[in-house]
Design a protein around this motif. Structure first.
Motif, PDB file in Angstrom:
ATOM      1  N   ALA A  54       0.906  -1.116  -0.029  1.00 59.39           N
ATOM      2  CA  ALA A  54       0.142   0.053   0.068  1.00 59.39           C
ATOM      3  C   ALA A  54       0.874   1.123   0.098  1.00 59.39           C
ATOM      4  N   ALA A  55       1.825   1.227   0.920  1.00 54.82           N
ATOM      5  CA  ALA A  55       2.855   2.430   0.832  1.00 54.82           C
ATOM      6  C   ALA A  55       3.404   2.763  -0.507  1.00 54.82           C
ATOM      7  N   LEU A  56       3.826   1.825  -1.147  1.00 54.37           N
ATOM      8  CA  LEU A  56       4.313   1.710  -2.339  1.00 54.37           C
ATOM      9  C   LEU A  56       3.703   2.308  -3.473  1.00 54.37           C
ATOM     10  N   THR A  57       2.432   1.820  -3.455  1.00 51.37           N
ATOM     11  CA  THR A  57       1.401   2.185  -4.280  1.00 51.37           C
ATOM     12  C   THR A  57       1.209   3.538  -4.266  1.00 51.37           C
ATOM     13  N   TYR A  58       1.037   4.169  -2.903  1.00 53.58           N
ATOM     14  CA  TYR A  58       0.559   5.523  -2.549  1.00 53.58           C
ATOM     15  C   TYR A  58       1.832   6.448  -2.921  1.00 53.58           C
ATOM     16  N   GLY A  59       3.145   5.948  -2.656  1.00 49.93           N
ATOM     17  CA  GLY A  59       4.150   6.843  -2.693  1.00 49.93           C
ATOM     18  C   GLY A  59       4.505   7.059  -3.999  1.00 49.93           C
ATOM     19  N   LEU A  60       4.187   6.017  -5.039  1.00 55.00           N
ATOM     20  CA  LEU A  60       4.492   6.119  -6.595  1.00 55.00           C
ATOM     21  C   LEU A  60       3.281   6.782  -7.184  1.00 55.00           C
ATOM     22  N   LYS A  61       2.236   7.149  -6.437  1.00 54.90           N
ATOM     23  CA  LYS A  61       0.856   7.648  -7.005  1.00 54.90           C
ATOM     24  C   LYS A  61       0.676   6.800  -8.096  1.00 54.90           C
ATOM     25  N   ALA A  62       0.723   5.514  -8.212  1.00 52.38           N
ATOM     26  CA  ALA A  62       0.306   4.351  -9.002  1.00 52.38           C
ATOM     27  C   ALA A  62      -1.152   4.139  -8.759  1.00 52.38           C
ATOM     28  N   PRO A  63      -1.786   3.775  -9.959  1.00 53.41           N
ATOM     29  CA  PRO A  63      -3.251   3.452  -9.942  1.00 53.41           C
ATOM     30  C   PRO A  63      -3.414   2.291  -8.791  1.00 53.41           C
ATOM     31  N   PRO A  64      -4.616   2.460  -8.142  1.00 57.09           N
ATOM     32  CA  PRO A  64      -4.716   1.473  -6.949  1.00 57.09           C
ATOM     33  C   PRO A  64      -4.349  -0.143  -7.412  1.00 57.09           C
ATOM     34  N   SER A  65      -4.926  -0.326  -8.699  1.00 51.75           N
ATOM     35  CA  SER A  65      -4.752  -1.863  -9.227  1.00 51.75           C
ATOM     36  C   SER A  65      -3.316  -2.276  -9.312  1.00 51.75           C
ATOM     37  N   THR A  66      -2.534  -1.236  -9.231  1.00 51.79           N
ATOM     38  CA  THR A  66      -0.923  -1.633  -9.078  1.00 51.79           C
ATOM     39  C   THR A  66      -0.594  -2.533  -7.846  1.00 51.79           C
ATOM     40  N   TYR A  67      -1.413  -2.076  -6.798  1.00 48.44           N
ATOM     41  CA  TYR A  67      -1.198  -2.909  -5.490  1.00 48.44           C
ATOM     42  C   TYR A  67      -1.120  -4.470  -5.711  1.00 48.44           C
ATOM     43  N   TRP A  68      -1.892  -5.182  -6.635  1.00 52.47           N
ATOM     44  CA  TRP A  68      -2.258  -6.382  -6.760  1.00 52.47           C
ATOM     45  C   TRP A  68      -0.781  -6.741  -7.686  1.00 52.47           C
ATOM     46  N   ASN A  69      -0.044  -6.146  -8.243  1.00 55.38           N
ATOM     47  CA  ASN A  69       0.915  -6.463  -8.882  1.00 55.38           C
ATOM     48  C   ASN A  69       2.456  -6.410  -8.010  1.00 55.38           C
ATOM     49  N   ILE A  70       2.575  -6.129  -7.041  1.00 55.07           N
ATOM     50  CA  ILE A  70       3.578  -5.837  -6.148  1.00 55.07           C
ATOM     51  C   ILE A  70       3.733  -7.012  -5.122  1.00 55.07           C
ATOM     52  N   ASP A  71       4.860  -7.717  -5.393  1.00 54.63           N
ATOM     53  CA  ASP A  71       5.215  -8.842  -4.480  1.00 54.63           C
ATOM     54  C   ASP A  71       5.993  -8.178  -3.297  1.00 54.63           C
ATOM     55  N   VAL A  72       5.728  -8.743  -2.266  1.00 52.12           N
ATOM     56  CA  VAL A  72       6.527  -8.376  -0.927  1.00 52.12           C
ATOM     57  C   VAL A  72       6.811  -9.426  -0.269  1.00 52.12           C
ATOM     58  N   ARG A  73       8.042  -9.680  -0.186  1.00 55.04           N
ATOM     59  CA  ARG A  73       8.613 -10.981   0.385  1.00 55.04           C
ATOM     60  C   ARG A  73       8.963 -10.785   1.903  1.00 55.04           C
TER      61      ARG A  73
END
Length: 194
Positions: free
Chosen positions: A150-169
């Motif tokens: 969520a922080a990466l999506t927000y910080g990069l001003k990416a569309p909310p759908s980007t959230y589903w494409n970020i893998d965090v190990r």
């Protein structure tokens, strides 16, 4: 004036297939072993002036095991999953497939009765934007992988759908630099100074 906010994903509390929505389980044995192995690379991050964590047991335990003595932040809690709390994605999909489809496709949707994806991203972003800034203020936060996404999506001003494409190990790190609404992604070698 800007801040360096390094986010550390909490160690695991269950295998990926056993993960549950809004899970409050503590670290499992493998999670403790992972922290022990990752500690030499992550310990230098403890020089940060401000140290925070998600209020979940595994985030607190991860931060404490690394010697950060982090302050729990309610704004860094995982997404409120309403009646889906404690269930796996497979369980919810079997019971409410149309609701899961709506949740995955519409960031305003909250069919579970909890928090929408957009509200979750905004809450985490609000926390990020209110971090104290100084001449390179260093902040670390141990949080659930969903919070890091969520922080990466927000910080990069990416569309909310980007959230589903970020893998965090578990135990991965990422740094955002900037201040109130103006953030940049900074990639370092694992355990680099914040």
């Amino acid at each position: 004036m800007h801040a360096h906010v390094t986010l550390i994903a909490a160690a695991r509390s269950a295998s990926l297939l056993a993960e549950r929505f809004d899970d409050d389980r503590p670290l499992d044995r493998a999670g403790w072993d992972d922290v022990r192995h990752a500690a030499p690379a992550l310990l230098p991050l403890g020089v940060a002036e401000l140290r925070y964590c998600s209020p979940t047991p595994r985030s607190r335990a991860t931060g404490d095991a690394l010697g950060f003595a982090p302050l729990a932040q309610p704004a860094l809690r995982d997404c409120d999953m309403g009646r889906w709390r404690g269930l796996t994605l497979a369980e919810v999909t079997a019971r409410e497939p149309a609701a899961v489809d709506a949740w995955l496709s519409d960031p305003h949707s909250a069919p579970h009765g909890g928090e929408s994806l957009l509200a979750f991203i905004s809450r985490v972003g609000g926390w990020l934007d209110t971090r104290p800034v100084g001449d390179g203020t260093r902040v670390i936060a141990v949080a659930e992988p969903a919070v890091v996404r969520a922080a990466l999506t927000y910080g990069l001003k990416a569309p909310p759908s980007t959230y589903w494409n970020i893998d965090v190990r578990p135990l991965s790190t990422v740094t955002l630099t900037g201040h109130g609404g103006r953030w940049n992604l900074r990639l370092d070698a694992r355990g680099g100074t914040p």
